[in-house]
Scaffold this active site. Structure first.
Site, short mmCIF file in Angstrom:
data_model
loop_
_atom_site.label_atom_id
_atom_site.label_comp_id
_atom_site.label_asym_id
_atom_site.label_seq_id
_atom_site.Cartn_x
_atom_site.Cartn_y
_atom_site.Cartn_z
N ARG A 136 0.80 -1.22 0.00
CA ARG A 136 0.00 0.00 0.00
C ARG A 136 0.84 1.28 0.00
NH1 ARG A 136 -3.33 -3.89 2.30
NH2 ARG A 136 -1.32 -4.67 2.92
N LYS A 183 24.42 -5.83 -1.85
CA LYS A 183 25.89 -5.97 -1.92
C LYS A 183 26.55 -5.33 -0.70
CE LYS A 183 25.73 -5.67 -6.96
NZ LYS A 183 26.02 -4.78 -8.09
N ARG A 224 11.50 3.77 3.77
CA ARG A 224 11.06 2.83 4.82
C ARG A 224 12.25 1.99 5.21
NH1 ARG A 224 5.75 -0.93 4.75
NH2 ARG A 224 4.92 1.07 5.42
N HIS A 240 5.08 6.38 11.49
CA HIS A 240 4.54 6.15 10.14
C HIS A 240 3.56 7.30 9.87
CE1 HIS A 240 3.24 4.30 6.56
NE2 HIS A 240 2.90 3.10 6.98
C1 NCD Z 1 1.79 -0.75 8.35
C2 NCD Z 1 3.30 -0.64 8.41
O1 NCD Z 1 4.01 -1.08 7.53
O2 NCD Z 1 3.72 -0.08 9.39
N1 NCD Z 1 1.29 -1.08 7.10
C3 NCD Z 1 1.10 -0.09 6.18
O3 NCD Z 1 1.92 0.77 5.98
N2 NCD Z 1 -0.07 -0.10 5.53
C4 NCD Z 1 1.26 -1.64 9.40
C5 NCD Z 1 1.73 -3.06 9.41
O4 NCD Z 1 2.60 -3.48 8.69
O5 NCD Z 1 1.17 -3.78 10.25
#
Ligand code: NCD
Length: 314
Positions: free
Chosen positions: A64, A92, A114, A142
């Protein structure tokens, strides 16, 4: 030229703690506008970020968040490249700093990242000059998820202030819970957290929220129930006896939801462990906004990119 909304222009988004209620309002208002444009469906492409380039740098899996950031950038006319750890020099052994500097050298305007380590996005803001948008750093933050949660709640409920929300499940490992608590309390919501004792934080770092060991007390009268994924990949074995036991005591199903307000809205950031933290019936119920959350993710991320990279100027 004067930028209309100078407050977000040029700012990195690592965590929402540096954002005021007025900043959050600005993002939500812009997201309404973008949602209408996406829904028109005729021509989604806008010129706002024409000539800008964005790299999505993902060291952890994502469906997502990565896809919606990519579409958001493209709908605004930016050039967007996505790098995942499995297909880059990260395998690597290149360090995070070197990878960031390599991307910076190519002249990008923003890096959406991320990473499994808490603090990785903050580190990036000090290592390189492009705007950094945190798409999740370990169990820390997040921010775009919390913003899309707010947007979804406001669209479905017509307001934020005064609503009672229960966030249930794996609080300990959840960057979503951390960002939600900050954003929701900032917007005047009452936040209750519940989960098994072993999945609650040892040191309480959720200012303004109330912690419950029994899910029933958190759910009572809730207007919104945000169900978190059990983060099996982040925990050592043994934090709860068995998945069946978890589902029985903490799983969100129709029976347990009788404690919440009759029209309680259901959220889940995805991906779901169906039958564990949430039942299928709840996921697909009328009052579930889980599908809306995914749709709204694109509009909210358009708002974030537009405001930070372009100052929100049309
Ligand atoms: C979340 C995440 O990656 O922190 N998912 C997301 O971004 N939709 C929550 C999760 O992974 O549980």
């Amino acid at each position: 030229m004067e930028k209309v909304s100078a407050s977000l222009f040029g700012r990195s988004v690592v965590a929402l703690e540096n954002f005021s209620a007025a900043d959050i309002r600005l993002i939500l208002d812009a997201a309404y506008k973008f949602k209408q444009i996406i829904r028109r469906g005729v021509e989604k492409k806008l010129p706002n970020l024409r000539g800008k380039s964005i790299v999505n740098l993902f060291y952890e899996p994502s469906t997502r968040t990565r896809t919606s950031f990519e579409l958001a950038g493209k709908y605004l006319g930016a050039d967007v490249v996505s790098i995942t750890s499995g297909t880059s020099s990260i395998v690597k052994g290149e360090s995070l700093r070197d990878t960031l500097r390599t991307i910076e050298a190519m002249g990008v305007d923003a890096i959406v990242m991320r990473h499994k380590a808490e603090g990785a996005a903050d580190f990036a803001t000090r290592a390189v000059s492009p705007i950094i948008i945190n798409a999740g750093d370990g169990a820390h933050a997040h921010p775009s998820q919390a913003l899309l949660d707010l947007f979804t709640i406001e669209q479905r409920k017509g307001r934020l202030a005064g609503l009672k929300v229960a966030i249930v499940g794996d609080i300990l490992h959840s960057r979503v819970a951390r960002s939600d608590v900050y954003a929701m309390t900032k917007m005047g919501m009452e936040v209750h957290l519940a989960g098994p004792k072993t999945l609650l934080p040892r040191f309480f770092a959720f200012d303004g929220a109330t912690l419950h060991e029994r899910i029933e007390t958190a759910l009572r009268g809730a207007d919104v129930v945000n169900v978190l994924r059990i983060q099996l990949e982040r925990q050592q074995a043994g934090l709860f006896p068995s998945t069946r036991e978890y589902a029985r005591v903490f799983g969100i199903n129709d029976e347990r939801l009788k404690l919440a307000a009759p029209d309680a809205l259901i959220l889940h950031p995805g991906p779901q462990n169906k039958g564990l933290e949430i039942s299928s019936a709840v996921t697909y119920a009328e009052r579930s906004a889980i599908h809306d959350q995914v749709q709204n993710g694109v509009a909210v991320r358009m708002a974030l990119l537009d405001l930070t990279l372009n100052g929100g100027e049309a």
